[in-house]
Design an enzyme around this catalytic site. Structure first.
Site, PDB file in Angstrom:
ATOM      1  N   TYR A  56     -27.593   8.754   6.751  1.00  0.00           N
ATOM      2  CA  TYR A  56     -27.878   7.547   7.550  1.00  0.00           C
ATOM      3  C   TYR A  56     -26.910   7.480   8.725  1.00  0.00           C
ATOM      4  CZ  TYR A  56     -24.170   5.768   4.388  1.00  0.00           C
ATOM      5  OH  TYR A  56     -23.025   5.611   3.647  1.00  0.00           O
ATOM      6  N   ASP A  89     -12.177  -0.985  -7.850  1.00  0.00           N
ATOM      7  CA  ASP A  89     -12.241   0.240  -8.652  1.00  0.00           C
ATOM      8  C   ASP A  89     -11.186   0.261  -9.759  1.00  0.00           C
ATOM      9  OD1 ASP A  89     -14.342   1.164  -7.175  1.00  0.00           O
ATOM     10  OD2 ASP A  89     -13.390   3.028  -6.538  1.00  0.00           O
ATOM     11  N   GLU A 129       0.868  -1.184   0.000  1.00  0.00           N
ATOM     12  CA  GLU A 129       0.000   0.000   0.000  1.00  0.00           C
ATOM     13  C   GLU A 129       0.898   1.225   0.000  1.00  0.00           C
ATOM     14  OE1 GLU A 129      -3.178   1.184  -0.236  1.00  0.00           O
ATOM     15  OE2 GLU A 129      -2.231   3.137   0.135  1.00  0.00           O
ATOM     16  N   GLN A 130       0.625   2.119  -0.936  1.00  0.00           N
ATOM     17  CA  GLN A 130       1.516   3.273  -1.088  1.00  0.00           C
ATOM     18  C   GLN A 130       1.472   4.231   0.104  1.00  0.00           C
ATOM     19  OE1 GLN A 130       0.308   5.294  -4.674  1.00  0.00           O
ATOM     20  NE2 GLN A 130      -1.642   5.952  -3.828  1.00  0.00           N
ATOM     21  N   ARG A 179     -16.397   4.254   7.030  1.00  0.00           N
ATOM     22  CA  ARG A 179     -15.385   3.620   6.154  1.00  0.00           C
ATOM     23  C   ARG A 179     -14.129   3.250   6.925  1.00  0.00           C
ATOM     24  NH1 ARG A 179     -16.186   5.014   0.540  1.00  0.00           N
ATOM     25  NH2 ARG A 179     -14.130   4.167   0.196  1.00  0.00           N
TER      26      ARG A 179
HETATM   27  C1  LIG Z   1     -19.073   9.427  -2.329  1.00  0.00           C
HETATM   28  C2  LIG Z   1     -18.908   7.937  -2.432  1.00  0.00           C
HETATM   29  C3  LIG Z   1     -19.739   7.099  -1.687  1.00  0.00           C
HETATM   30  C4  LIG Z   1     -19.621   5.709  -1.779  1.00  0.00           C
HETATM   31  N1  LIG Z   1     -20.449   4.918  -1.041  1.00  0.00           N
HETATM   32  C5  LIG Z   1     -20.384   3.566  -1.158  1.00  0.00           C
HETATM   33  C6  LIG Z   1     -21.247   2.724  -0.393  1.00  0.00           C
HETATM   34  O1  LIG Z   1     -22.068   3.186   0.387  1.00  0.00           O
HETATM   35  N2  LIG Z   1     -21.132   1.362  -0.544  1.00  0.00           N
HETATM   36  C7  LIG Z   1     -20.230   0.800  -1.410  1.00  0.00           C
HETATM   37  O2  LIG Z   1     -20.180  -0.429  -1.518  1.00  0.00           O
HETATM   38  N3  LIG Z   1     -19.374   1.584  -2.129  1.00  0.00           N
HETATM   39  C8  LIG Z   1     -19.417   2.936  -2.027  1.00  0.00           C
HETATM   40  N4  LIG Z   1     -18.554   3.729  -2.735  1.00  0.00           N
HETATM   41  C9  LIG Z   1     -17.554   3.098  -3.617  1.00  0.00           C
HETATM   42  C10 LIG Z   1     -16.332   2.631  -2.830  1.00  0.00           C
HETATM   43  O3  LIG Z   1     -15.831   3.687  -2.053  1.00  0.00           O
HETATM   44  C11 LIG Z   1     -15.231   2.118  -3.763  1.00  0.00           C
HETATM   45  O4  LIG Z   1     -15.784   1.349  -4.784  1.00  0.00           O
HETATM   46  C12 LIG Z   1     -14.200   1.282  -3.001  1.00  0.00           C
HETATM   47  O5  LIG Z   1     -13.606   2.042  -1.983  1.00  0.00           O
HETATM   48  C13 LIG Z   1     -13.136   0.752  -3.960  1.00  0.00           C
HETATM   49  O6  LIG Z   1     -12.139   0.071  -3.230  1.00  0.00           O
HETATM   50  P1  LIG Z   1     -10.763  -0.308  -3.940  1.00  0.00           P
HETATM   51  O7  LIG Z   1      -9.963  -1.015  -2.894  1.00  0.00           O
HETATM   52  O8  LIG Z   1     -11.021  -0.999  -5.222  1.00  0.00           O
HETATM   53  O9  LIG Z   1     -10.092   1.075  -4.314  1.00  0.00           O
HETATM   54  P2  LIG Z   1      -9.509   2.218  -3.354  1.00  0.00           P
HETATM   55  O10 LIG Z   1     -10.355   2.372  -2.156  1.00  0.00           O
HETATM   56  O11 LIG Z   1      -9.287   3.406  -4.209  1.00  0.00           O
HETATM   57  O12 LIG Z   1      -8.104   1.639  -2.862  1.00  0.00           O
HETATM   58  C14 LIG Z   1      -6.980   1.600  -3.698  1.00  0.00           C
HETATM   59  C15 LIG Z   1      -5.745   1.630  -2.817  1.00  0.00           C
HETATM   60  O13 LIG Z   1      -4.603   1.410  -3.621  1.00  0.00           O
HETATM   61  C16 LIG Z   1      -3.564   2.282  -3.201  1.00  0.00           C
HETATM   62  N5  LIG Z   1      -2.660   2.431  -4.346  1.00  0.00           N
HETATM   63  C17 LIG Z   1      -2.879   3.116  -5.490  1.00  0.00           C
HETATM   64  N6  LIG Z   1      -1.830   2.985  -6.327  1.00  0.00           N
HETATM   65  C18 LIG Z   1      -0.923   2.191  -5.690  1.00  0.00           C
HETATM   66  C19 LIG Z   1       0.349   1.679  -6.040  1.00  0.00           C
HETATM   67  N7  LIG Z   1       0.911   1.944  -7.220  1.00  0.00           N
HETATM   68  N8  LIG Z   1       1.005   0.889  -5.142  1.00  0.00           N
HETATM   69  C20 LIG Z   1       0.438   0.603  -3.923  1.00  0.00           C
HETATM   70  N9  LIG Z   1      -0.757   1.084  -3.534  1.00  0.00           N
HETATM   71  C21 LIG Z   1      -1.444   1.841  -4.404  1.00  0.00           C
HETATM   72  C22 LIG Z   1      -4.292   3.550  -2.783  1.00  0.00           C
HETATM   73  O14 LIG Z   1      -3.504   4.330  -1.922  1.00  0.00           O
HETATM   74  C23 LIG Z   1      -5.535   2.971  -2.113  1.00  0.00           C
HETATM   75  O15 LIG Z   1      -5.322   2.748  -0.737  1.00  0.00           O
HETATM   76  C24 LIG Z   1     -18.649   5.137  -2.645  1.00  0.00           C
HETATM   77  C25 LIG Z   1     -17.804   5.967  -3.386  1.00  0.00           C
HETATM   78  C26 LIG Z   1     -17.935   7.343  -3.286  1.00  0.00           C
HETATM   79  C27 LIG Z   1     -17.019   8.215  -4.103  1.00  0.00           C
END
Ligand SMILES: Cc1cc2nc3c(=O)[nH]c(=O)nc-3n(C[C@H](O)[C@H](O)[C@H](O)COP(=O)(O)OP(=O)(O)OC[C@H]3O[C@@H](n4cnc5c(N)ncnc54)[C@H](O)[C@@H]3O)c2cc1C
Length: 396
Positions: free
Chosen positions: A214, A292, A34-35, A108
Site C-alpha cells: 500500500y 506490545d 526510552e532506551q 512508521r
Molecule cells: C511486520 C509488522 C507490521 C505491522 N503492521 C501494523 C499495522 O499496520 N498497524 C498496526 O496498528 N500495528 C502494526 N504492527 C504492530 C505494531 O508495530 C506494534 O504493535 C507497535 O509498534 C507496538 O508499540 P509499543 O510501543 O507497544 O512497542 P514498541 O514499538 O516495541 O516500543 C517499545 C519501546 O520501548 C523501548 N524499551 C524497551 N525496553 C526498555 C527499557 N527497559 N527502558 C526504556 N525503554 C525501553 C524500546 O526501545 C522501544 O522503543 C505491525 C507489526 C509488525 C511486526
C-alpha cells in the site's frame, strides 16, 4: 494534578509516547524513558484504522499524522496468478462515514516523529532518550524506577510500554516468553514514482504466504510486507537485511504488478514474527502494562499499534477518574481492555488462516464464498468488523 509525583513511563515507542500524551492531557506530570538515544522507527508502513485514528484524535495529533498519510479507498483481497480480486473491502469514505474517522496508511517513522515531537513539546512531559529502565521498585505504598545510570526516581505510577521483550512485565505478571508464530515477514519500502497507484491496499493470498502492499508517505512510497510460513529463521531485529533475490523468490510468478514492485526493492528487511499472549493480570498495584508489552499480536489485522494507542487513551481516562486510588484505576483499565485485545488477536489469527489456505478445495470454497458475498453485499465484509472500527477509546 500538577504538583503530584509524575507517572513514569518505560518505553518511547508508539504506545509509550501515546500514554505520555494521554496522561499529560488528563493533567498528570509524566516522565518517559526510552532506551534508544535516537529512537527512529525503521522504514516500514503502518495502517491506522478508524479506531486508531480516533485515538490519535484524543491525543491531539490526528491532523499532524494526516499530513503524512495516504488515504486508501479499499483493501483488495487478491489471488496470485490470475490477479483476481476476490473481495474489495471499502475503507476511505466508508470508514469516515460509518466510523467517524479516516483509515490512514503511514510511514512508521512519520507517526513516531509526530508523537515524539508532541510529547517533547508538552510542558508536563519530560522525555529522556538513551536511558533504560532497569528495575521497578516498591516501598510501602510507593513505586519508582531505577535507570541504567544507577539513578532512582519515585512516581505516582509506572507504565510498562517497553515492547514485546518487556522487562516491566515480569514484575507484574511473572516469567513467560514471547512465542514464535512460525512465520517470517519481509519488509521493504520502494519509491512510487511512475506507478500511478490507486490509493488502496492489496492483500495477495497464496498457499502458506501472503503479500501486502500500500502507498505511504502521502503516496510517494509503497510499503511491502510479505509473510511466509517458515521456521528456519528467528531473528527479531527491524534492521536485519535480507537479499532482494530471496524476497523475490518467495513470491516469484505471483503477478506482473507484484513483480514490478519486487524489482524495485533495494534492501528488504526480515523479521521473525512473535506474539505475546496477554497475561492474566495487566497490573500490579501502581504498575500497569500497555501495548506490545502486554499483548503483542501478529500483524495480520494491522492492529498492534492501534491497540497500543487505544490502551493509552483508556488508561489515562481511568487514572484521571480515581487519581487517589491508582490500583483501582489500573484494574478498571485492564477490565476495559482485556476482552477487546483478546478478540482482536483472535481475529488477526483468523486472517492468517484466510490468507494462507493450502488446500485447493478450501481455497475454492472460501474465496468463492467471499467473492459471492462481496458481489451480493459489497459492504458486508467491512461491516463484519464494525465491532473493531466503531470503537472510540475516548468514549470507553
Ligand atoms: C511486520 C509488522 C507490521 C505491522 N503492521 C501494523 C499495522 O499496520 N498497524 C498496526 O496498528 N500495528 C502494526 N504492527 C504492530 C505494531 O508495530 C506494534 O504493535 C507497535 O509498534 C507496538 O508499540 P509499543 O510501543 O507497544 O512497542 P514498541 O514499538 O516495541 O516500543 C517499545 C519501546 O520501548 C523501548 N524499551 C524497551 N525496553 C526498555 C527499557 N527497559 N527502558 C526504556 N525503554 C525501553 C524500546 O526501545 C522501544 O522503543 C505491525 C507489526 C509488525 C511486526
Amino acid at each position: 494534578m500538577s504538583g503530584t509525583a509524575p507517572v513514569l513511563v518505560a518505553g518511547g515507542g508508539i504506545g509509550g509516547l501515546a500514554a505520555a500524551l494521554a496522561l499529560a492531557r488528563a493533567g498528570f506530570e509524566v516522565r518517559l524513558f526510552e532506551q534508544k538515544p535516537d529512537p527512529h522507527e525503521w522504514g516500514a508502513g503502518l495502517q491506522i484504522s478508524a479506531n486508531g485514528t480516533k485515538a490519535l484524535r484524543a491525543l491531539g495529533v490526528e491532523d499532524q499524522a494526516a499530513i503524512h498519510a495516504s488515504f486508501p479507498e479499499s483493501v483488495d483481497l487478491r489471488l496470485p496468478g490470475s490477479g483476481r480480486v476476490v473481495s474489495r473491502v471499502p475503507l476511505g469514505g466508508f470508514h469516515a462515514g460509518r466510523y467517524g474517522a479516516r483509515y490512514m496508511h503511514l510511514h512508521r517513522a512519520d507517526l513516531h516523529r509526530v508523537l515524539l515531537e508532541a510529547a517533547q513539546a508538552h510542558p508536563q512531559i519530560a522525555v529522556t532518550l538513551g536511558r533504560a529502565v532497569t528495575e521497578v521498585t516498591h516501598s510501602g505504598d510507593g513505586v519508582g524506577v531505577v535507570l541504567d545510570d544507577g539513578s532512582a526516581l519515585d512516581g505516582l505510577a509506572v507504565i510498562g510500554a517497553d515492547g514485546i521483550r518487556s522487562g516491566v512485565r515480569e514484575g507484574v505478571a511473572g516469567e513467560d516468553a514471547p512465542r514464535f508464530t512460525g512465520m517470517v515477514a519481509w519488509r521493504a519500502v520502494v519509491p512510487a514514482d511512475g506507478l500511478a497507484e490507486v490509493p488502496r491496499a492489496h492483500v495477495w493470498m497464496g498457499r502458506g504466504r501472503h503479500l501486502v502492499h500500500y502507498p505511504i508517505s502521502a503516496g510517494r512510497q509503497i510499503n511491502l510486507v510479505g509473510v511466509v510460513e517458515r521456521s528456519d529463521w528467528r531473528g527479531e531485529s527491524w534492521s536485519e537485511a535480507g537479499s532482494p533475490a530471496e524476497f523475490q523468490a518467495d513470491f516469484a510468478g505471483w503477478h506482473p504488478s507484484v513483480d514490478i514492485l519486487l524489482r524495485r526493492v533495494a534492501t528488504p528487511y526480515r523479521w521473525a514474527l512473535y506474539e505475546r499472549h496477554q497475561p492474566s493480570v495487566w497490573c500490579a498495584g501502581r504498575v500497569a502494562l500497555l501495548g506490545d508489552a502486554c499483548h503483542a499480536m501478529p500483524p495480520f489485522l494491522a492492529q498492534g499499534a492501534c491497540m497500543a494507542l487505544e490502551d493509552a487513551v483508556v488508561l489515562a481516562h481511568r487514572l484521571a477518574q480515581t487519581p487517589d486510588d491508582v490500583p483501582k484505576a489500573f484494574r478498571a483499565y485492564a477490565d476495559d481492555r482485556r476482552k477487546r485485545t483478546e478478540d482482536v488477536a483472535r481475529a488477526a489469527w483468523a486472517n492468517a488462516w484466510r490468507f494462507h489456505l493450502h488446500s485447493g478445495l478450501l481455497r475454492t470454497c472460501v474465496y468463492g464464498g467471499l467473492s459471492l458475498a462481496s458481489m451480493l453485499a459489497p459492504t458486508r465484509p467491512a461491516r463484519l468488523f464494525d465491532w473493531l472500527y466503531e470503537y472510540d477509546a475516548a468514549q470507553a
